[in-house]
Design a protein around this motif. Sequence first.
Motif, PDB file in Angstrom:
ATOM      1  N   PHE A 130     -97.459-129.708  -1.793  1.00  0.00           N
ATOM      2  CA  PHE A 130     -96.190-130.181  -1.059  1.00  0.00           C
ATOM      3  C   PHE A 130     -96.181-131.100  -0.186  1.00  0.00           C
ATOM      4  O   PHE A 130     -97.064-131.144   0.703  1.00  0.00           O
ATOM      5  CB  PHE A 130     -95.596-128.841  -0.519  1.00  0.00           C
ATOM      6  N   LYS A 131     -95.340-132.177  -0.430  1.00  0.00           N
ATOM      7  CA  LYS A 131     -95.310-133.325   0.616  1.00  0.00           C
ATOM      8  C   LYS A 131     -96.395-134.195   0.640  1.00  0.00           C
ATOM      9  O   LYS A 131     -96.190-135.592   0.546  1.00  0.00           O
ATOM     10  CB  LYS A 131     -94.483-132.717   1.782  1.00  0.00           C
ATOM     11  N   HIS A 132     -97.363-133.712   1.612  1.00  0.00           N
ATOM     12  CA  HIS A 132     -98.423-134.762   1.739  1.00  0.00           C
ATOM     13  C   HIS A 132     -99.781-133.701   2.263  1.00  0.00           C
ATOM     14  O   HIS A 132     -99.506-132.591   2.480  1.00  0.00           O
ATOM     15  CB  HIS A 132     -98.467-135.855   2.610  1.00  0.00           C
ATOM     16  N   ILE A 133    -100.933-134.286   2.198  1.00  0.00           N
ATOM     17  CA  ILE A 133    -101.916-133.743   2.506  1.00  0.00           C
ATOM     18  C   ILE A 133    -102.465-134.209   4.054  1.00  0.00           C
ATOM     19  O   ILE A 133    -102.072-135.485   4.110  1.00  0.00           O
ATOM     20  CB  ILE A 133    -103.156-133.561   1.644  1.00  0.00           C
ATOM     21  N   ALA A 134    -102.861-133.400   5.063  1.00  0.00           N
ATOM     22  CA  ALA A 134    -103.205-133.780   6.359  1.00  0.00           C
ATOM     23  C   ALA A 134    -104.759-133.760   6.456  1.00  0.00           C
ATOM     24  O   ALA A 134    -105.234-132.722   6.254  1.00  0.00           O
ATOM     25  CB  ALA A 134    -102.404-132.787   7.402  1.00  0.00           C
ATOM     26  N   ALA A 135    -105.378-134.840   6.727  1.00  0.00           N
ATOM     27  CA  ALA A 135    -106.884-134.921   7.076  1.00  0.00           C
ATOM     28  C   ALA A 135    -107.029-135.070   8.648  1.00  0.00           C
ATOM     29  O   ALA A 135    -106.527-135.860   9.211  1.00  0.00           O
ATOM     30  CB  ALA A 135    -107.436-136.133   6.292  1.00  0.00           C
ATOM     31  N   MET A 136    -107.857-134.151   8.942  1.00  0.00           N
ATOM     32  CA  MET A 136    -108.128-134.122  10.629  1.00  0.00           C
ATOM     33  C   MET A 136    -109.287-134.926  10.735  1.00  0.00           C
ATOM     34  O   MET A 136    -110.130-135.502   9.965  1.00  0.00           O
ATOM     35  CB  MET A 136    -108.371-132.444  10.815  1.00  0.00           C
ATOM     36  N   PRO A 137    -109.587-135.616  11.980  1.00  0.00           N
ATOM     37  CA  PRO A 137    -110.520-136.279  12.404  1.00  0.00           C
ATOM     38  C   PRO A 137    -111.790-135.893  12.174  1.00  0.00           C
ATOM     39  O   PRO A 137    -112.781-136.718  12.153  1.00  0.00           O
ATOM     40  CB  PRO A 137    -110.235-136.496  13.956  1.00  0.00           C
ATOM     41  N   ASP A 138    -112.174-134.617  11.982  1.00  0.00           N
ATOM     42  CA  ASP A 138    -113.451-134.129  11.768  1.00  0.00           C
ATOM     43  C   ASP A 138    -113.764-133.979  10.231  1.00  0.00           C
ATOM     44  O   ASP A 138    -114.853-133.238   9.649  1.00  0.00           O
ATOM     45  CB  ASP A 138    -113.847-132.620  12.400  1.00  0.00           C
ATOM     46  N   VAL A 139    -112.908-134.420   9.423  1.00  0.00           N
ATOM     47  CA  VAL A 139    -112.848-134.557   7.726  1.00  0.00           C
ATOM     48  C   VAL A 139    -114.442-134.906   7.155  1.00  0.00           C
ATOM     49  O   VAL A 139    -114.785-135.937   7.789  1.00  0.00           O
ATOM     50  CB  VAL A 139    -111.613-135.288   7.244  1.00  0.00           C
ATOM     51  N   HIS A 140    -114.956-134.202   6.472  1.00  0.00           N
ATOM     52  CA  HIS A 140    -115.968-134.373   5.535  1.00  0.00           C
ATOM     53  C   HIS A 140    -116.134-133.788   4.457  1.00  0.00           C
ATOM     54  O   HIS A 140    -115.329-132.719   4.280  1.00  0.00           O
ATOM     55  CB  HIS A 140    -117.183-134.316   6.476  1.00  0.00           C
ATOM     56  N   TYR A 141    -117.054-134.168   3.565  1.00  0.00           N
ATOM     57  CA  TYR A 141    -117.133-133.627   2.098  1.00  0.00           C
ATOM     58  C   TYR A 141    -117.324-132.117   2.371  1.00  0.00           C
ATOM     59  O   TYR A 141    -118.399-131.644   3.214  1.00  0.00           O
ATOM     60  CB  TYR A 141    -118.286-134.430   1.379  1.00  0.00           C
ATOM     61  N   GLY A 142    -116.891-131.347   1.488  1.00  0.00           N
ATOM     62  CA  GLY A 142    -117.161-129.911   1.332  1.00  0.00           C
ATOM     63  C   GLY A 142    -117.479-129.282  -0.120  1.00  0.00           C
ATOM     64  O   GLY A 142    -117.080-130.104  -1.095  1.00  0.00           O
TER      65      GLY A 142
END
Length: 409
Positions: A45-57
């Motif tokens: 829905f609408k968009h995805i939000a990526a936080m500043p600690d984002v990393h591959y999981g």
Amino acid sequence: MEQKTNYKLHEVANGVPVKMWTNGVPVEDEAQKQLENAARLPIVFKHIAAMPDVHYGIGATVGSVIPTFKAIIPAAVGVDIGCGMMACKTTLNARDLPDNLGPLRSAIEKAVPHGSNPKRMGRDKGSWETPPDETDAAWAKLVDEFDAICEDYPRIKNTNNHKHLGTLGTGNHFIEVCLDEAGAVWFMLHSGSRGVGNAIGTHFIELAKKDAQLHQRNLPDQDLAYFEEGAQYFGDYVRAVGWAQKFARANREVMMQRVVAAARKVITKPFEAHVEAVNCHHNYVSRETHFGQDVLVTRKGAVSAKLGELGIIPGSMGAKSYIVRGKGNPESFMSCSHGAGRTMSRTKAKKLFTVADQIAATEGVECRKDADVIDEIPMAYKDIDAVMDAQKDLVEVVYTLKQVVCVKG
């Protein structure tokens, strides 16, 4: 008045955009690709939000907020369902702590099972042999619903459930004694739903993948297999994941009771705990309303940051942590980061750094400083100050904490 935004807009071909709160912090190409894959799902829905600690999981990107419409992605929630943080402010001050913090660390380590050992080594040292009264009382509130879930999914029953309640686990899970800027003593810990949550997550991820082979032909990544509302397993998963999240919250509460009791045996001055207490998930799913739409929000390595809501953003061992108050930013689906976020894998950290590096990086902290915790060295994580700066439109800092004791799983 329009709220100032601090994100970069990343457009995705054949998908929703990704709004990235990553100004001044690194983002791996693999993490970006994972975000793009999720953005192409028809249920987002609408968009995805990526936080500043984002990393591959594994499954989905750590540090992502994925809102879905009438569907849920089990691998985005992951297997450490309900993993999160708890922090308690006490009436103690730094000067009330003993000069030698070794006995305090030992007392906490004795009070809360932590770590694990291979099955061939006999009883799991990370579980209770005989659960204490606090664990029994908490389990009594969870057991009926658990038994009902196990009637439909018997393989979930043969897990360390009751005996894991009130235990820490391994990896980046920890218990800390911290000081805030005014010298007040805090207890803080990080853990989730332990073995039973892992069993629930693993089982439903497998079911989603099998389901996808029948119904969802064009998944960009099989780990993004989802259940749609009304489908066979959707309701069962929502019930099981909700229970695991309750278990995780209770797990942290039992551990905190044990930590406070252990500290009272070492610290001679009487004190009150829970002067201010925060208990928040950062790997979970919940039903929420955003932009006028009822959606399921999956926060994988992200914390709810509604207006005025308190949350916890820990650094690594040796780095600062923050108690924050949410600003209720709608663009991030009222979320913030769950920590600093890794910049490298555990394997790479062990190759790159030495025990001497670990000793230097954790100077002044009473903690393990051996080869088995090098993967948790502060340099394996992003700069927590840069991470906090990148999300200043999402949260405000209420307290800055610095650990003096750290118990690792």
